[in-house]
Design an enzyme around this catalytic site. Structure first.
Site, PDB file in Angstrom:
ATOM      1  N   SER A 170     -48.796   6.789  -4.824  1.00  0.00           N
ATOM      2  CA  SER A 170     -47.385   6.559  -4.524  1.00  0.00           C
ATOM      3  C   SER A 170     -47.141   5.085  -4.269  1.00  0.00           C
ATOM      4  O   SER A 170     -48.042   4.362  -3.814  1.00  0.00           O
ATOM      5  CB  SER A 170     -46.970   7.352  -3.280  1.00  0.00           C
ATOM      6  N   ASP A 171     -45.924   4.623  -4.560  1.00  0.00           N
ATOM      7  CA  ASP A 171     -45.521   3.330  -4.038  1.00  0.00           C
ATOM      8  C   ASP A 171     -45.533   3.455  -2.519  1.00  0.00           C
ATOM      9  O   ASP A 171     -45.476   4.556  -1.964  1.00  0.00           O
ATOM     10  CB  ASP A 171     -44.125   2.950  -4.552  1.00  0.00           C
ATOM     11  N   TRP A 172     -45.582   2.338  -1.828  1.00  0.00           N
ATOM     12  CA  TRP A 172     -45.817   2.345  -0.387  1.00  0.00           C
ATOM     13  C   TRP A 172     -44.633   2.987   0.353  1.00  0.00           C
ATOM     14  O   TRP A 172     -43.558   2.417   0.456  1.00  0.00           O
ATOM     15  CB  TRP A 172     -46.062   0.920   0.086  1.00  0.00           C
TER      16      TRP A 172
END
Length: 770
Positions: A232-234
């Site tokens: 996932s993106d952060w």
């Protein structure tokens, strides 16, 4: 884990359910979790992609201390080089620095399409065109991974703006998704096999990208065959269980005990299948094996040079990259290159000459190993020729000088009037262009515009050097100056590169990877950016960038692919077949010659346009390119091979890539607007764009070759004459199934059914024959 012989399946069997759930989230912002009892160690990640943003310390206030590293040009600059080999070298250098700092995965590259020139993070992306973005990003990935460092292809998908990026819903057609927004990802996945892919924050057609089964499972994994780890993106996870079920393996950052617990509960309750969790953990463990093997191989390889030598080598590569990324936009009367031996006084104007803007702001920001300035580099060159430099700030982007804007401009104009030439360093300040927010306008700061116009009014030999991450509106002053250099955000060696271009030590060879419009209102997404109430309609569909400008017949300020040189190139002798099979492809040849006085590099672009598509298509689309270096007078034969996909579009009816039988235009160009050679090829294909049914009007059956054949094979001469008669157009405009009524049973219902069945047989036979 310390050996490649470690069996993933055995390891998986030894993990408890709690440990499996825990492995699906990170341990910190940059590390994955360890399981000491099974020798499962952490994976170290670092932001990129144009340098190592290696965070070595975080305090309670969120402040960071960063390790120095080489700052290469940002992606918007590198893309302007159109140089695959160069970008591979940059990737390799970044990989070596990552290895030196103990980083296992570099978080990049970003291949999101520049849907709007107002996108705040456009400096971190390659292009408005997926062929260019995908081809360059693939080389970047190959380069980084060639030294055993993983990459994370991002941000998948439709992360095309910063405004409400955490929640915005991108409503986009499947065709636009495939042809524009996913095509670069597809090329990288299929040709470079990135170790990881990063799912974006935003929603796509109602579903968060991190749990979008269509994007993650059906397309990325099943259709493209991606075997790596999906992260996932952060902070991008919406529903952790739904994300895991959709194929999202690793949540970052960590720790995330709440979501780990949700995974555990979902498996125990039967909401989530055990094998779905096991698949995710298996992919994470497989990534760890890659990392461990790469670490072992690195230990057995010859040691990298010491940090000081490594950074010096990479600085020289950063210089080369900047030199090949700087675009000469305008050069009236061949003002450039400059010969300082013929110039007694030169005015150097602009705060950016002493305080360079060399990179974008946000998560890709790095601390450079060194940072020369343009003024200092010009002073070195001027000292050898005894040219006097008259420096003035001209404007201030911050409060380093307390004088008023009027005073600064007045002093700059006086210096320009006194000198023989003026070089103005201008651009966009960091607070206007950054990750986290979009630009409000394409316009430059008013004080810079006024300065350029005022200087140009007294000095006809004015050169403007621009530092910015994306397209600008240059119309207010462009006609007033004879020469303009687009230097982008050129990295830590940008100042040296700019001076080398100005003085002719380097012949400019870069070309725009994005269109510069005459005015902001012309851009394709203008009416649908950045959306309302977190809803964003991609109403321009496939018409992004030059595709839109050409279809609408809007003349841009500088076209996609535009860029000047100090030499000239001639194209001749186009060779291509008259006919070709879509399934077998074709080869195109022509001669390129440097007819000027300088050695130089030309970026050759190949576009394809379809003459009579069933579904609407752009006028032409980039399908191949190459950068060719030629000495003065030298010539080379250039060859391109085109395959089925180069002629295909994503058919919205059949939901697949399809190339029709038709005449195609083959265009060899120096830019999207500078077409040098053109030819036509008749492409034969088994594909049919639209499969007729009885609801289609008779006129469509007559227009389609196999539809017309079906009519001719089943109907007699009287029946055919009746429906083909101009007097009976009211009949042919109606659906096929109505022919019995409209012809008063001249053509019967059983005959209509027979026509349709025969047509289906002809379709199947056509596929078999081809």
């Amino acid at each position: 884990m310390s050996s490649k012989d470690k069996n993933i399946a055995e390891l998986l069997a030894k993990l408890t359910l709690e440990e499996k759930a825990a492995l699906c989230s990170g341990a910190t912002k940059w590390l994955t979790k360890e399981v000491d009892r099974l020798e499962i160690t952490e994976i170290v990640m670092s932001d990129g992609p144009h340098g190592l943003r290696y965070v070595v310390e975080e305090n309670a206030f969120g402040a960071v201390s960063e390790q120095k590293s080489t700052c290469f040009p940002t992606a918007s600059a590198l893309a302007a080089s159109w140089n695959k080999e160069l970008i591979y070298q940059v990737g390799t250098a970044l990989g070596k620095e990552a290895r030196h700092l103990g980083v296992d995965i570099l978080l990049g590259p970003g291949v999101n399409i520049k849907r709007s020139p107002l996108g705040g993070r456009n400096f971190e992306y390659f292009s408005e065109d997926p062929e260019l973005a995908g081809s360059l990003a693939a080389e970047f990935v190959k380069g980084v991974q060639s030294v055993g460092i993983g990459t994370s292809l991002k941000h998948y998908a439709c992360n095309n703006q910063e405004y409400k990026r955490f929640s915005v819903n991108a409503q986009v057609s499947e065709r636009a998704l495939r042809e524009i927004y996913l095509a670069a990802f597809e090329k990288v996945v299929k040709t470079a096999a990135p170790w990881t892919v990063m799912a974006a924050y935003n929603r796509v057609n109602g579903q968060p990208a991190t749990q979008n089964k269509h994007l993650l499972k059906e397309i990325l994994r099943e259709e493209w065959g991606f075997k790596g780890t999906l992260i996932s993106d952060w902070g991008a996870i919406h529903d952790r269980v739904a994300a895991l079920a959709a194929g999202l393996d690793l949540e970052m950052p960590g720790p995330s005990p709440v979501n780990d617990s949700k995974i555990l509960t979902a498996v125990q309750s039967g909401q989530l299948q055990q094998n779905e969790l096991d698949q995710a953990v298996s992919r994470i463990l497989t990534l760890l094996v890659k990392v461990q093997l790469a670490r072992q191989e690195a230990e057995n390889m010859a040691a990298d040079p010491a940090a000081e030598k490594l950074y010096e080598q990479n600085h020289q590569l950063a210089l080369k990259a900047a030199e090949e990324s700087i675009v000469l936009l305008k050069n009236e009367n061949k003002l450039l290159p400059l010969n300082l031996n013929e110039i007694k006084q030169a005015a150097v104007i602009g705060q950016l000459a002493v305080k360079p803007r060399y990179q974008g702001a946000g998560s890709s920001q790095v601390t450079p190993s060194k940072l020369p300035t343009a003024l200092a580099e010009l002073e070195k060159a001027a000292a050898k020729s005894q040219t006097e430099l008259l420096f003035q700030l001209g404007y201030q982007a911050d409060q380093t000088d307390q004088r008023s804007a009027a005073q600064l401009k007045k002093a700059a104009v006086k210096a320009a009037e006194q000198a023989e030439i003026a070089i103005i360093f201008a651009g966009i300040p960091e607070e206007v262009e950054s990750e986290g927010f979009d630009r409000q306008s394409l316009a430059m700061e008013s004080d810079q515009v006024e300065l350029i116009k005022a200087v140009a009014a007294v000095q006809k030999q004015t050169i403007v050097v621009l530092n910015n991450g994306a397209a600008l509106e240059l119309t207010p002053w462009l006609a007033d100056v004879p020469a303009v250099i687009e230097a982008w955000l050129p990295g830590q060696a940008g100042a040296e590169a700019i001076v080398n271009i100005l003085l002719g030590k380097i012949n400019p060879s870069a070309k725009l990877a994005e269109t510069f419009p005459v005015q902001e209102a012309h851009n394709p997404a203008q009416l649908n950016f950045p959306g309302v109430n977190s809803q964003l309609n991609y109403a321009e569909d496939i018409y992004v960038g030059y595709r839109y400008y050409e279809k609408k017949k809007i003349q841009p300020l500088f076209s996609f692919g535009h860029g000047l040189s100090y030499t000239d190139f001639e194209y001749s002798g186009l060779e291509l077949p008259v006919q070709a099979s879509a399934e077998h492809g074709l080869t195109i040849k022509f001669k390129l010659q440097n007819t000027g006085q300088y050695s130089g590099k030309e970026i050759v672009q190949l576009y394809v346009g379809q003459q009579n598509p069933y579904f609407d298509r752009p006028v032409k689309e980039l399908k191949a390119f190459t950068k060719v270096e030629l000495a003065a007078g030298e010539s080379k034969i250039i060859k391109f091979n085109l395959d089925y996909r180069d002629f295909a579009y994503f058919n919205p009816e059949q939901q697949k890539w399809l190339a029709e039988s038709d005449t195609y235009q083959i265009i060899i160009a120096s830019s999207a607007a500078d077409l040098r050679l053109q030819g036509q090829v008749k492409l034969n294909s088994s594909a049919v764009a639209h499969l007729l049914d009885q609801e289609d009007p008779v006129v469509d059956w007559l227009a389609a070759p196999l539809g017309k054949q079906a009519l001719e094979d089943i109907l007699n001469e009287e029946q055919l004459q009746f429906i083909q008669s101009e007097a009976n157009s009211y009949v042919t405009e109606r659906p096929l199934f109505r022919l019995d009524y409209l012809t008063e049973n001249l053509i019967t219902a059983p005959e209509i059914e027979k026509i349709y069945r025969h047509y289906q047989k002809l379709i199947n036979k056509n596929k078999t024959l081809n």
